[in-house]
Scaffold this motif. Sequence first.
Motif, PDB file in Angstrom:
ATOM      1  N   TRP A 181       0.828  -1.199   0.000  1.00 30.41           N
ATOM      2  CA  TRP A 181       0.000   0.000   0.000  1.00 30.41           C
ATOM      3  C   TRP A 181       0.870   1.259   0.000  1.00 30.41           C
ATOM      4  N   CYS A 182       1.896   1.276   0.818  1.00 31.59           N
ATOM      5  CA  CYS A 182       2.761   2.457   0.881  1.00 31.59           C
ATOM      6  C   CYS A 182       3.369   2.754  -0.484  1.00 31.59           C
ATOM      7  N   GLY A 183       3.808   1.706  -1.181  1.00 31.06           N
ATOM      8  CA  GLY A 183       4.399   1.905  -2.499  1.00 31.06           C
ATOM      9  C   GLY A 183       3.413   2.450  -3.515  1.00 31.06           C
ATOM     10  N   GLU A 184       2.181   1.959  -3.506  1.00 31.95           N
ATOM     11  CA  GLU A 184       1.208   2.405  -4.510  1.00 31.95           C
ATOM     12  C   GLU A 184       0.631   3.770  -4.178  1.00 31.95           C
ATOM     13  N   ILE A 185       0.558   4.117  -2.908  1.00 28.73           N
ATOM     14  CA  ILE A 185       0.088   5.455  -2.533  1.00 28.73           C
ATOM     15  C   ILE A 185       1.050   6.519  -3.056  1.00 28.73           C
ATOM     16  N   GLU A 186       2.353   6.208  -3.049  1.00 25.24           N
ATOM     17  CA  GLU A 186       3.347   7.158  -3.545  1.00 25.24           C
ATOM     18  C   GLU A 186       3.118   7.522  -5.009  1.00 25.24           C
ATOM     19  N   LEU A 187       2.495   6.627  -5.776  1.00 24.98           N
ATOM     20  CA  LEU A 187       2.216   6.913  -7.183  1.00 24.98           C
ATOM     21  C   LEU A 187       1.306   8.118  -7.343  1.00 24.98           C
ATOM     22  N   PHE A 188       0.575   8.462  -6.283  1.00 23.47           N
ATOM     23  CA  PHE A 188      -0.367   9.582  -6.335  1.00 23.47           C
ATOM     24  C   PHE A 188       0.225  10.862  -5.744  1.00 23.47           C
TER      25      PHE A 188
END
Length: 710
Positions: free
Chosen positions: A330-337
Amino acid sequence: MSLINAFESVEPIYILPKDDVAAEVIIPGLSASDHADVMIGFFSSQSLAEIAPGLASYLRASSAPLRLVVSPYLSAADQDALRRGLSPQTLVTIKFDDQLPNADALARHALACLAWLIAQGRLEMKVALMRDALFHSKVWLFHDGGNIAALHGSANMTGAGLGRNREQLSIARGWISDDASRTCARLAAEFELLWSGGDNDCVVIDLPTAIAERLLRDYKSERPPEEEDYRRLWRQAHGLPELVPESAVRLGGEIVFAIPEWLDYRSGDYAHQGVAVDSWRDSGWRGILEMCTGSGKTLTAMVGAHMLQAKVGPLLIIVAAPYNVLIQQWCGEIELFGLHPVNLTAEPGPSGRDRAIADARRLLRLGLSPAEVLVTSNDILCTAEFIEAISRHAGPKLLIADECHNLGAAGFMSAPPTCFDHRLGLSATPVRQYDQDGTAALFDYFGPTCFSFTLEEAIGRCLTPYDYHAHFVSLDHTEMVEWRDLTEKIARLAWKLDAGIKDERLDSLLLQRRRVLETASAKMTCLAELLDGETIENLRYTLIYATDKDPTQLELVNALLASRDISFHQLTATETADPKMSARILARFQSGALRVLTAKRVLDEGVNVPQIENAYILASTTVRRQWVQRRGRLLRMCKEIGKTHAVIHDLVTLPPGAMEGERMDEDSKKVVRSELDRVWEFARLSRNGARTGGPFHQVEQLRSMLLGGG
């Protein structure tokens, strides 16, 4: 000459350029080694001149390649030499009088020799990419039979590093002391980890791929690489786009919450994501998205959060997930935003979490951030301290619960946090089988299912097709006696099931009876035969599920793989409790260094390992959620390895005599019924279902057994 003799008079430390480490250590070390490895921050072909006599001797005495792991920063001339080395024409255009370059050639024609060494396979090079930092190791490993020595310090493998710069290097000889032996073993293990593909923080890519994907960079000493250079290369190597558009990065310290430009959630194979977000919005920003694994629940949730933030202003987002590996994803994919999530499970206890929450509240209150995201575990979410700290924030709050069906348990529903204005549940299977009260409480808290996207809809669009093979195995006589004994005991208490009365004794008996099926001894024999029927190449990216009701089965599976020299690692709750350990295991599996992962239930929910192509299921529960999640886990697309479909082998337990056509009593039929539902569920969506002898035929065999026809 052995390493022991070659290094008999070396000094413990060398100060360059006063000391000639090339002449006193590297050259004699290479001359005495049967194989050698180097992991180095910066490499230059000029270094070949410094070590030429030793390298020439190594090439003549050993058939093993010199292995190098280097950073992606290489001179343009060296990059060109490496490209030539990978060309089939190189061996034709570069020749040496005695078939091997001698010390003089290595010293005077370094670029030609570099190309030749690559072309001949005498030098193998891989490129290390850090997430946002420099790969800066400086280690030479010399091996001679069972002896190992390590030269390590500050010097790069360049002409300047070995000849002109002020550097220091230490030598550890593994045969001298326990400390030196441990140093050598640790550095050698680190090299092997990197060579096999790296870990979560450092990915290592073979040279042809690095060149094909343009990951190499020209290093100019007047401008050392910066943090953004590393980050850009890391994302390029993983096939990831830039974090956010240029307009959406921090400008003057400002945080901008933005949907990545590459994310198409309104059309194509992932158009269901846009429909899901609209449905949640139309449900008043509350509800559950029932989306199968692999359909993009995380990205969908973040798009929804972005839409909500645009409506309500500064937003505190809490993401809850059941496992550490999910929290990290989740932390990695949130950074995409464009956001910078805080992993609360990594904070030092309640006081650390309280400070992190207070910082998030402050940024939102002062208008310094459009959205703050705190990612936590279900356990922390349920604590009174956490709920109190979140409740202090006066602004809008959103709870995103991944695998939200887990929150239907009594621990959460006895005192659910009412402080969240907006709630989004994510699950492939929100209905809690055998728990009507928990399901009702879950829907009461999050709202009803506002959108559904099933496995059947996803296969062929955002999930790969699969072949399904059911393999029938029989309980032996002893196991069937145990099954009957447990069944009789369950029958005496069965009235409590109909009356809805909880009974721990009954639950224990049901668990024991299920364990008999899941641990049938014939399954290990069947698994051994299936593995022996596969080539090693076909066993790559394989997952083996064992029961979680008895640790012995997983131990037997591991022993079976070890006896056949099949590289594997187990991934259970023990490993995932250590984020770094689980990241290393998954990185090695994804790189192909590990062929098999063995697991119990930890990979059932959420973990993104799209490379998995083959699965052997030794044990399944009767919970349909597990069946859906396991297939979703296996069917994720992975273009990087050319994945076109998945293959599932399911070991199905039958009573004695069933396959021979013997007539069955009611207890034996219960065994068949308990397996039939799962076999049909897996068979009905398989691409090989209707083939001759395929799973549809096997389903009919099971139905025939129930009708008494054998």
